[in-house]
Design a protein around this motif. Sequence first.
Motif: not given
Length: 285
Positions: A1-8, A183-201
């Motif tokens: 399962m994909a996980t997002l690493k978030v830098a704060v 919020m800034v994002a990597s330009k090399s997110l996987t498809e699953d990670q992008q889905k998580l970013v969309n859910q978060l937004i």
Amino acid sequence: MATLKVAVQKSGRLSEDSLKLFRECGIKFNNGVKKLKAQSHNFPIEFLFLRDDDIPGYVEDGIADIGIVGQNVHDEYQKNVEVVKHLGFSKCRLSLAVPREEDYQDISYFEGKNIATSYPNILKDYLKSKGVSAEVHEISGSVEIAPGIGLAEGICDIVSSGSTLLSNGLKEVETVMKSEAVMVASKSLTEDQQKLVNQLIFRINSVLEGKNNKYVLLNAPNESLDKIIELLPGMRSPTVLPLADKGWSSIHSVINEDTFWENIEQLREAGAEGILVVPIEKMIR
């Protein structure tokens, strides 16, 4: 399962505001004291607590998938990351300041002078756009002291309330840029990670929409309904319910807070009574 690493950011107002937003989005975690990492137990997200200046680079390198930084930090370091959301908090401005006793007229004051800053790239671009040639001295921390020790005739630094400038005998003279958290994002997110970013937004948008709007309830005579509905349009249209008193109705609506305060006198003049304004926790369009 994909996980997002978030830098704060590991400390400070931006860190507090960022973590508050994640909690308001229903993401539960325990960051403890001086912990460098934290894992959510109800959303696939891991927090990395870092220096704000390092966050754009970590996201570019893929060590973190997304990060929250000030727009000023993003613009200064010019890393290959994508701004995916303006967050609307931790607002400040990057400004030029000079000693209070100086007779400042316009930006030409800085021609041929020395300016101390922690944001040399932003400042150089700004001076170039204004046709001003000045010597930019990059320093980190305690920028306000530079004029007092003879290092520079002016400074360029982050300003919130202006109290720090005032306490150091300086006055703000030009706004170089306005900043807020992004919020800034990597330009090399996987498809699953992008889905998580969309859910978060999606969650973030719901929280921010709620903060900017209020749920309004009021009573009004039926002959005033058309006028009041015009002033309270709602998300689609207001809810109108008859009261026990004949000739009166209760109106329920959602309205932007700024618009409400602009219209409050007109609502009262139209006959609105018993006006209640209730905060909204989340708002999904």
